[in-house]
Design a protein around this motif. Structure first.
Motif, short mmCIF file in Angstrom:
data_model
loop_
_atom_site.label_atom_id
_atom_site.label_comp_id
_atom_site.label_asym_id
_atom_site.label_seq_id
_atom_site.Cartn_x
_atom_site.Cartn_y
_atom_site.Cartn_z
N PHE A 28 4.83 7.04 6.48
CA PHE A 28 4.13 5.74 6.46
C PHE A 28 4.82 4.89 7.51
N GLU A 66 14.69 -4.59 -2.83
CA GLU A 66 14.46 -4.19 -4.21
C GLU A 66 15.01 -5.31 -5.08
N TYR A 119 8.51 2.05 -7.68
CA TYR A 119 8.02 2.88 -6.57
C TYR A 119 7.08 3.95 -7.10
N PHE A 120 6.09 4.30 -6.28
CA PHE A 120 5.14 5.35 -6.66
C PHE A 120 4.51 5.85 -5.37
N ASP A 121 3.72 6.92 -5.44
CA ASP A 121 3.13 7.45 -4.21
C ASP A 121 1.96 6.58 -3.76
N SER A 122 1.57 6.78 -2.51
CA SER A 122 0.53 5.92 -1.93
C SER A 122 -0.84 6.12 -2.57
N ILE A 131 8.40 5.89 8.13
CA ILE A 131 9.30 5.90 6.97
C ILE A 131 8.91 7.11 6.12
N ILE A 173 4.67 0.36 -3.64
CA ILE A 173 5.69 -0.50 -4.25
C ILE A 173 5.01 -1.64 -5.00
N SER A 204 13.04 8.85 -1.97
CA SER A 204 13.82 7.63 -1.82
C SER A 204 12.90 6.44 -1.57
N LYS A 205 12.87 5.52 -2.50
CA LYS A 205 12.19 4.22 -2.34
C LYS A 205 10.81 4.38 -1.71
N SER A 206 10.48 3.55 -0.69
CA SER A 206 9.12 3.63 -0.13
C SER A 206 8.96 4.82 0.81
N ALA A 207 10.01 5.61 1.01
CA ALA A 207 9.87 6.85 1.78
C ALA A 207 9.13 7.93 1.00
N ARG A 208 8.83 7.65 -0.27
CA ARG A 208 8.00 8.58 -1.04
C ARG A 208 6.58 8.61 -0.45
N ASN A 209 6.03 7.46 -0.33
CA ASN A 209 4.66 7.19 0.18
C ASN A 209 3.69 8.36 0.05
N GLU A 265 0.80 -1.23 0.00
CA GLU A 265 0.00 0.00 0.00
C GLU A 265 0.83 1.28 0.00
N ASN A 266 1.98 1.25 0.65
CA ASN A 266 2.77 2.49 0.73
C ASN A 266 3.24 2.97 -0.64
N ASP A 309 14.84 3.26 4.08
CA ASP A 309 13.71 3.80 3.31
C ASP A 309 12.97 2.72 2.53
N LEU A 310 13.07 1.49 2.96
CA LEU A 310 12.42 0.44 2.16
C LEU A 310 11.72 -0.59 3.05
N LEU A 357 -6.21 9.70 1.30
CA LEU A 357 -5.25 10.27 0.35
C LEU A 357 -5.97 10.96 -0.80
#
Lengths: 220, 218
Positions: B27, A79, A85-88, B30, A53, B169-174, A50-51, A68-69, B105
């Motif tokens: 998130f 990875e 990766y994309f926004d939630s 993160i 990925i 950065s990676k899932s820190a975008r969220n 959900e975050n 950050d993963l 969101l």
């Protein structure tokens, strides 16, 4: 009787058989986290979190975590080739937009209409909704992964859910340590019974009406 | 639009007033703008209205604001790791509105995109429906998710150029790119600030037009 660990792995092993090559899948917390262990090596599954990925790899070795993963449960992941990766918000567009083939959700209760309750027990347990309602509304196939009964031995597969719903009429398949039960327009159909138990025992621990076809499979 | 001002975390925290609505990216901590949160704990604003998908943990992430009793209204999705949030919900000291995560969101995205709301199927037939208006379009029922605007957005990115263009950065975008769109003031905590032109335009996730202030992570 099976212990908690045996139950988790029995259910996860059986659910792994429902996942096909190329499926985009979202696995919830609890029992669903064990499902990848049992996926055949020759199929490629695209995991969704959900975050934001798609296509991530398993947990890293100790000391190799990237800060950050993580997945949506906060666990470190890796990875791999093809990860994106994309926004939630886009992550939930993938869910609601019908791009997610399958989700496996834990459940407090399910009922014979395919309703599922897993987000709160009023006055006792209110962690919030998270992504569960979005998954219920959007995933193409929903599997409820659960223990057959609650910790006091009471039924969790009911005629009608008594807890506030997470999603109405959305569960396709219920997998417990006792049985694999399909939700059909006519009601709940027993497809398989675990080899360690029997159909009479399943009926005894289920409140919902069960349709028992002439041919029932077995799983272990 | 003007280039974003580069300020420190303490100066950033002073842009937040008592009672403000804060849109915060994170998130489960993160991608949380931790330095901005910590600065707010020090400045001590009260009666904050926080919008985030989860208040993270008591001692890490957004949850520090709740632990220090600076938040009286929380619009969120899940607070299973925040004991302060659960306690505030239980004793009534924090008003909490639970939203489906994707719906929350979309509400912020709607505000940032100038939309009057979003029609969502999520929550129909659940307690969420009872708290919302529903709208029927061509015979199909939808839940109306209304926009959520913020006074201040607090976000975290990996790198900014001096125009405020951001990459993550990676899932820190969220949630950060979404929260960046809907605050009257938008403050980005970043690990690195580079000259204009140093980030490949194809890689920019949040265009600098959304960003008012940059704080370099210390």
């Amino acid at each position: 009787m099976l212990d908690k660990n045996e139950i988790q792995h029995l259910v996860a092993r059986r659910i792994a058989k429902e996942i096909k090559d190329g499926d985009v899948v979202n696995l919830g917390v609890g029992i669903p986290t064990f499902v990848p262990i049992y996926l055949p090596k020759n199929i490629h599954v695209i995991t969704h979190s959900e975050n934001g990925i798609l296509g991530f790899g398993p947990a890293p070795k100790k000391g190799e975590e990237h800060p950050d993963l993580t997945n949506a449960g906060g666990g470190f992941i890796t990875e791999v080739k093809g990860t994106s990766y994309f926004d939630s918000a886009l992550s939930f567009s993938i869910i609601r937009g019908g791009h997610l083939d399958l989700t496996v959700l834990g459940a407090l209760q399910v009922d014979q209409e395919g309703n599922i309750a897993n987000w709160m027990i009023p006055g006792k347990f209110v962690p919030g909704i998270g992504g569960a309602m979005d998954l219920c509304a959007g995933a193409k196939k929903i599997i409820a992964a659960m223990t057959h009964t609650d910790k006091d031995g009471g039924p969790k597969i009911l005629k009608k859910c008594t807890l506030p719903l997470t999603g109405p009429h959305c569960v396709d398949l219920i997998v417990t340590e006792m049985a694999v039960i399909e939700v059909t327009p006519k009601g709940l159909v027993i497809r398989e019974v675990a080899s360690w138990t029997n159909i009479e025992d399943v009926k005894k621990h289920t409140e919902a009406d069960l349709i028992i076809p002439s041919k029932i499979g077995s799983f272990c | 639009m003007a280039k974003p001002k580069i300020i420190n975390a303490n100066e950033a925290a002073k842009l937040v007033k008592d009672g403000d609505t804060l849109l915060i990216g994170s998130f489960l901590a993160i991608g949380c703008p931790q330095q901005l949160i910590d600065a707010l704990v020090t400045t001590g604003q009260k009666n904050l209205h926080v919008v985030c998908i989860s208040p993270d943990y008591d001692d890490y992430g957004i949850g520090k604001l709740l632990f220090h009793k600076q938040v009286t209204y929380l619009q969120t999705s899940w607070h299973g790791f925040s004991k302060a949030s659960q306690a505030g919900f239980h004793d009534g000291s924090i008003k909490i509105e639970f939203n489906p995560q994707g719906g929350l969101l979309e509400r912020v995205r709607a505000a940032g995109a100038g939309l009057g709301g979003i029609l969502s199927p999520v929550g129909l037939g659940t307690p969420v429906e009872k708290e919302r208006e529903t709208i029927t379009v061509d015979g199909k029922k939808w839940i109306l998710e209304k926009p959520i605007h913020g006074d201040v957005s607090l976000i975290k990115a990996k790198k900014a150029d001096k125009m405020g263009n951001l990459i993550y950065s990676k899932s820190a975008r969220n949630c950060n790119p979404i929260m960046a769109t809907a605050g009257k003031i938008v403050i980005a905590q970043v690990d690195e600030i580079v000259e204009i032109g140093e980030i490949d335009p194809e890689h920019i996730i949040t265009p600098g037009v959304f960003i008012d202030y940059l704080v370099l992570n210390k």
